[in-house]
Design an enzyme around this catalytic site. Structure first.
Site, PDB file in Angstrom:
ATOM      1  N   LEU A 117      21.925 -24.374 -27.164  1.00 34.04           N
ATOM      2  CA  LEU A 117      21.412 -25.553 -27.871  1.00 34.04           C
ATOM      3  C   LEU A 117      21.287 -25.234 -29.354  1.00 34.04           C
ATOM      4  O   LEU A 117      20.906 -24.124 -29.712  1.00 34.04           O
ATOM      5  CB  LEU A 117      20.038 -25.942 -27.321  1.00 34.04           C
ATOM      6  CG  LEU A 117      19.950 -26.259 -25.834  1.00 34.04           C
ATOM      7  CD1 LEU A 117      18.499 -26.410 -25.420  1.00 34.04           C
ATOM      8  CD2 LEU A 117      20.717 -27.515 -25.504  1.00 34.04           C
ATOM      9  N   ASP A 118      21.583 -26.220 -30.219  1.00 35.45           N
ATOM     10  CA  ASP A 118      21.333 -25.978 -31.636  1.00 35.45           C
ATOM     11  C   ASP A 118      19.875 -26.330 -31.950  1.00 35.45           C
ATOM     12  O   ASP A 118      19.129 -26.758 -31.074  1.00 35.45           O
ATOM     13  CB  ASP A 118      22.340 -26.735 -32.524  1.00 35.45           C
ATOM     14  CG  ASP A 118      22.176 -28.240 -32.444  1.00 35.45           C
ATOM     15  OD1 ASP A 118      21.088 -28.699 -32.070  1.00 35.45           O
ATOM     16  OD2 ASP A 118      23.158 -28.947 -32.754  1.00 35.45           O
ATOM     17  N   SER A 119      19.498 -26.149 -33.221  1.00 32.82           N
ATOM     18  CA  SER A 119      18.080 -26.293 -33.549  1.00 32.82           C
ATOM     19  C   SER A 119      17.584 -27.716 -33.264  1.00 32.82           C
ATOM     20  O   SER A 119      16.446 -27.919 -32.835  1.00 32.82           O
ATOM     21  CB  SER A 119      17.832 -25.932 -35.009  1.00 32.82           C
ATOM     22  OG  SER A 119      18.693 -26.674 -35.846  1.00 32.82           O
TER      23      SER A 119
END
Lengths: 122, 79
Positions: free
Chosen positions: A77-79
């Site tokens: 997952l990205d931020s």
């Protein structure tokens, strides 16, 4: 009409009483074992969080999720995805995690620990 | 190890979090519309260079203005 109301009312009261007794029996035990203020056990919180993660992204459902799984590396997952996931977890436990804390949550275990230590979580 | 976010990146993350929280205050059937809109708005600028501070600050200001607008109770849906 009233009889019908009564009929539905009694099992409800019964159920509520059952819930109440269940709660009181859970709280002291969890306090003893986990020092948790919220009355939630760590296992309980973990399964619910894992469920939220799996519901959040179908592609994660097949992945093994452990307490060490980091959102960024292991779950890919990205931020911003992580932010969304944390908000979903907040909803599940009916709390609001302050920005400062939420920024620091990098893996499942840290999130579980925070929820267990939060007295408002339920 | 996960790289620490810069102050500006953190601000973007905070704005994003407020946006998602705002979406969760809307009627449940319209939430996906809001989420989709938020995704598209943030997605538009995802390739801006990290060092382009003025643009990012400008977008942050616009973003929080829009968020204020959409946070109003009268706003129920978005397309």
């Amino acid at each position: 009409m009233f009889r019908q109301l009564l009929r539905t009312a009694t099992p409800l009261a019964h159920r509520q009483a059952a819930i109440a007794t269940k709660r009181t029996s859970i709280v002291p035990q969890s306090l003893m074992r986990y020092y948790s203020a919220s009355g939630l056990t760590k296992d309980d919180v973990t399964t619910r969080i894992v469920d939220v993660i799996k519901a959040y992204d179908k592609s994660l459902a097949a992945k093994p999720i452990s307490l060490e799984s980091t959102y960024n590396k292991d779950l890919g997952l990205d931020s911003l995805d992580t932010v969304e996931l944390i908000v979903a977890i907040e909803e599940e436990f009916e709390i609001e995690i302050p920005d400062k804390v939420a920024d620091e949550l990098k893996n499942v275990g840290e999130t579980v620990d925070y929820i267990v230590s939060n007295p408002d979580a339920n | 190890m996960v790289r620490k976010l810069s102050g500006l990146q953190r601000e973007v993350v905070h704005l994003y979090r407020s946006c998602i929280r705002m979406a969760h205050t809307k009627p449940i059937e319209n939430r996906p519309h809001f989420i989709k809109y938020i995704h598209s708005e943030f997605g538009k600028y995802k390739d801006i260079p990290r060092k382009d501070f003025t643009t990012i600050e400008h977008l942050l200001r616009i973003g929080s203005k829009k968020l204020q607008e959409f946070s109003k109770n009268e706003v129920k849906d978005i397309r």
